[in-house]
Structure formats: structure tokens, C-alpha cells
Design an enzyme around this catalytic site. Structure first.
Site, PDB file in Angstrom:
ATOM      1  N   HIS A 101      -1.500 -35.151 -48.168  1.00  0.00           N
ATOM      2  CA  HIS A 101      -2.760 -34.876 -48.745  1.00  0.00           C
ATOM      3  C   HIS A 101      -4.001 -36.259 -48.060  1.00  0.00           C
ATOM      4  CE1 HIS A 101       0.193 -32.929 -50.780  1.00  0.00           C
ATOM      5  NE2 HIS A 101      -1.179 -32.300 -51.545  1.00  0.00           N
ATOM      6  N   ASP A 104      -2.015 -39.546 -50.118  1.00  0.00           N
ATOM      7  CA  ASP A 104      -0.673 -40.106 -49.929  1.00  0.00           C
ATOM      8  C   ASP A 104      -0.893 -40.939 -48.568  1.00  0.00           C
ATOM      9  OD1 ASP A 104       0.167 -37.387 -50.921  1.00  0.00           O
ATOM     10  OD2 ASP A 104       0.490 -35.951 -49.101  1.00  0.00           O
TER      11      ASP A 104
END
Ligand code: XUL
Ligand code: CO
Length: 438
Positions: A101, A104
Site C-alpha cells: 500500500h 506502507d
């Protein structure tokens, strides 16, 4: 460069007799199974969020995981070190792909501009590391569920500013995924669902979700992103009712909104369990409808009603999953992404190795068993025989569209008493056991 996992060298295949817990017993990347190597069949991927960013925090307690790249105060320095650690880990694990993501990779900033700057800095490091190591991006995505702004949803928020903000994040995530050569882009419907219909305009929310996905398709075409778009079904959690409930509801949604030619599904084993399905059911439904795109390889716990994201170790389940995947002709450009985390009590860095080895070996073994099962034709032949009445006589006429209720009624009225044959479930289950333990 700092060595983040000094206690581990590259994990090697040692064969089924090995008792070394830091070796593969079944995963042998170069070994050919049928028409492809294991590496080509399995297309393993590391989930950046669990393996690199997560720390074991749960509803009742803080992080437990020891992560050597998290030792410094500055969150951007952590993000830089984490990127190096990620590639060291993938190298040592022989994992060719990763997924992430947007956030992240780097922490959110005070503003959207700052968030993008943070992510861009880490993307540049990752791009270099990819070039040095040959590791590839299976898919990218945007996290549209963690921050409080998404508390009522992203594309399905009652607030149009949140929709716009979410579009900006997906736009950038698509650009990054393209820049890194990502082979897919995933939409997991984070908080796209509802808690109560008392405050929810379901029709507007679903229409908006479709508008959002159409915009994503248009933008991908505009920038020349060629990756496969995937929707990841999940029935509940975080919301009480998620709109992308399971593969069957996702397909109905895609068809209702004219999106079906652009999307396939990314099936997660634990999400299937939550939907009251087996993993194989979801894979089968996707496969026969031509939309099996990729897999989040994990397992849940049937005694717990939530998404435990455990590493897949159940060889019965991985075998039946690989059976569907082989019948699908593989997953490419999708793959097997370990959306899985070691238990909170498995908190040492080396547990990341043990857990990935367990998952990779379970799928490698499943691949080999499924391949033998398919080669033998034992199951397929039984099924063909069971449905044999559809290939001749009245069955064939029904399939060919030659008869209607009138002709069928005439046929039934003059037909002999019907004799059915056994479904032989237990015999078949025992055949599977024979292949598993051979
Ligand atoms: C959540 C989940 C996500 C998606 C990506 O249950 O599976 O991690 O895989 O957003
Ligand atoms: Co997932």
C-alpha cells in the site's frame, strides 16, 4: 549497508528429508512441474505491510515485534532502512515479488503534498533496489482505510471531499505502480461498506464506488498503465457489511456497472472463510467465470470470526487451491502474495523466515500433489462420468437448446423409473488422502 538479518543466509532447497527449519523441503524454484518451473507456477510475493511495516499491535496491546530497521526515531529514516531490509529479506527468502500500500512505504505527512513527497523518496530507493536485485512488483494499492478521514468510507463516503481525496491517492498509487513496473493494481474495499442502513444511502454509495472505479480505469488508460486491475472480496471487517462481499457479489457488481471487462479478483483465503466459503469455492467460482486474477495466500482460523491472516500451512487446502490454479492455466500476471503475519508471540525477526518458509513449502507441496492428481485424471474422470447424461440423449438436447418444457414433459411422462448413482464423496476424499500421503 547494514545487514538486518545477520543470523540467516540465503534459504536453500534441501529436500523432504531435511530437518533444517531454515531450508525449503519442497520449494525448489528451478524444479519443473508439468510445463513450468515452481518459481513460474507459484510467483510468490511478500506483503510489505505485514512483513516490513506491521509490528504485532492488536486490539489489546502494542507492537511486540523486534524489527532492527525500526530502531531509530525519525520515521523517514525507518522507512529508508525498511526498504533495504525488505530487499535483503526477499533475496534471502528467494521471493521474486512484493506488494504494498502507498503508506506502507513511508509515513503520512501533515498534508497530502507531504505524504506524496515522503512516498516518492522511498519509491526512488525501491526502484534502485529493484534494478539491483531483479525483484518485481506484483501489485500496488492505496491504503484508504487507516486514517480517521476514511471512517465512513473512501469512494463510498457520504462526504464528497473524501471521495476526491481518495481519487488523488489512487491516482498517485497508480502512477507509482506503473513506474515500478507493477503487474497488477488491487482495490480492496477497506471501509467501503456500512455499519447500519439507518444512516446509509446504499444506492448512492454503490453508484459512487462504480464511478470511482470507472475513473481509475480511465486514468490507467490515459497514463498507459497496462497492469491487471483486481478487486479483493471480503464480506466483513472493518465494516459490518463490506460491499465486495465475495467473488459472486463482486461479479454481479462489476456486471451491473459495466466494469466486468476491466477487473478480475484477488482471492484471499481468510476472506473466503469469513464469507462462509471454502478457499476452493472462491477460486472455482472465479475460475469458471474467467476472473481468477491473483491470490492473497494466507489462512484463517475456523474457530475465530475474524481475519487472522495466518501463514498458510494446511496442505490439504493449498493442494485444492493449486488444483484450481493449475486448471486456470496459472495465475500470471497474478501471483501468490503472502498477506500473512507471524502470530504476535512469534516476535523475533527470524520468525519472518520460519513463517514464509512454512507458507512457501505448503504451496510447493500443494502444487506437486495437485499436479499429480490432475495428471492421473482420477477426479476429472469421475466428474465427467457423473455428468455423462448431459453428453447424449435428452441431456444433450437440453444443452443444445433443442427442447423446452413441452418436449421434456413428453419425455418424462414416457420415461422409465429414474435410477441415480452414488456421489462417492468418501471414496473421493480417500483418493485425495492417497495423493497427499504418497
Ligand atoms: C485486508 C486485506 C488487505 C488487502 C490489500 O483484509 O487483505 O491487506 O490485501 O489492501
Ligand atoms: Co489481502
Amino acid at each position: 549497508m547494514k545487514d538486518f538479518f545477520p543470523e540467516v543466509t540465503k534459504i536453500q532447497y534441501e529436500g523432504a528429508q531435511s530437518k533444517n527449519p531454515l531450508a525449503f523441503r519442497y520449494y525448489n524454484p528451478e524444479e519443473v512441474v508439468g510445463d513450468k518451473t515452481m518459481e513460474e507456477h507459484l510467483r510468490f510475493s511478500m506483503a510489505y505491510w505485514h512483513t516490513m511495516t506491521g509490528g504485532g499491535q492488536d486490539m489489546f496491546g502494542v507492537n511486540t515485534a523486534i524489527r532492527p530497521w525500526g530502531d531509530v526515531k525519525d520515521p523517514m529514516e525507518v522507512a529508508r532502512m525498511r526498504a533495504y531490509a525488505a530487499f535483503e529479506f526477499m533475496e534471502k527468502m528467494q521471493i521474486p515479488y512484493f506488494c504494498f500500500h502507498d503508506i506502507d512505504l513511508a509515513p503520512e505527512g501533515e498534508t497530502l503534498q507531504e505524504t506524496f513527497r515522503n512516498i516518492d523518496e522511498i519509491v526512488a530507493i525501491i526502484k534502485d533496489l529493484m534494478a539491483q536485485t531483479g525483484k518485481k512488483l506484483l501489485w500496488g494499492t492505496a491504503n484508504l482505510f487507516g486514517h480517521p478521514r476514511f471512517m465512513h468510507g473512501a469512494a463510498t463516503s457520504p462526504n464528497a471531499d473524501v471521495f476526491a481525496y481518495s481519487a488523488a491517492r489512487v491516482k498517485r498509487a497508480l502512477e507509482i505502480t506503473k513506474e515500478l513496473g507493477g503487474e497488477n493494481y488491487v482495490f480492496w474495499g477497506g471501509r467501503e461498506g456500512y455499519e447500519t442502513l439507518l444512516n446509509t444511502d446504499m444506492k448512492l454509495e454503490l453508484d459512487n464506488l462504480a464511478r470511482f472505479l470507472h475513473m481509475a480505469v480511465e486514468y490507467a488508460q490515459e497514463i498507459g498503465f497496462k497492469g491487471q486491475f483486481l478487486i479483493e472480496p471480503k464480506p466483513k471487517e472493518p465494516t459490518k457489511h463490506q460491499y465486495d462481499f465475495d467473488t459472486q457479489s463482486v461479479l454481479a457488481f462489476l456486471k451491473a456497472y459495466d466494469l466486468d471487462k476491466y477487473f478480475k479478483v484477488n482471492i484471499e483465503a481468510n476472506h473466503a472463510t469469513l464469507a462462509g466459503h471454502t478457499f476452493q469455492h472462491e477460486l472455482r467460482y472465479a475460475r469458471i467465470n474467467g476472473i481468477l486474477g491473483s491470490v492473497d495466500a494466507n489462512q484463517g482460523d475456523e474457530l475465530l470470526g475474524w481475519d487472522t491472516d495466518q501463514f498458510p500451512t494446511n496442505v490439504y487446502v493449498t493442494t485444492m487451491a493449486m488444483y484450481e490454479i493449475l486448471l486456470n492455466g496459472g495465475l500470471a500476471p497474478g501471483g501468490l502474495n503472502f498477506d500473512a503475519k507471524p502470530r504476535r508471540g512469534s516476535h523475533e525477526p527470524i520468525d519472518l523466515f520460519y513463517s514464509h518458509i512454512a507458507g512457501m513449502d505448503a504451496f510447493a507441496r500443494g502444487l506437486k500433489v495437485a499436479h499429480r492428481l490432475l495428471e492421473s485424471g482420477e477426479l476429472e474422470n469421475f466428474i465427467a462420468e457423473r455428468y455423462q447424461s448431459w453428453t447424449t440423449g435428452i441431456g444433450k438436447k437440453i444443452v443444445d437448446g433443442e427442447v423446452g418444457f413441452k418436449e421434456l414433459s413428453e419425455y418424462a411422462l414416457q420415461n422409465k423409473p429414474i435410477v441415480l448413482s452414488s456421489g462417492r464423496q468418501e471414496m473421493l476424499e480417500n483418493i485425495i488422502n492417497r495423493y497427499l500421503f504418497e
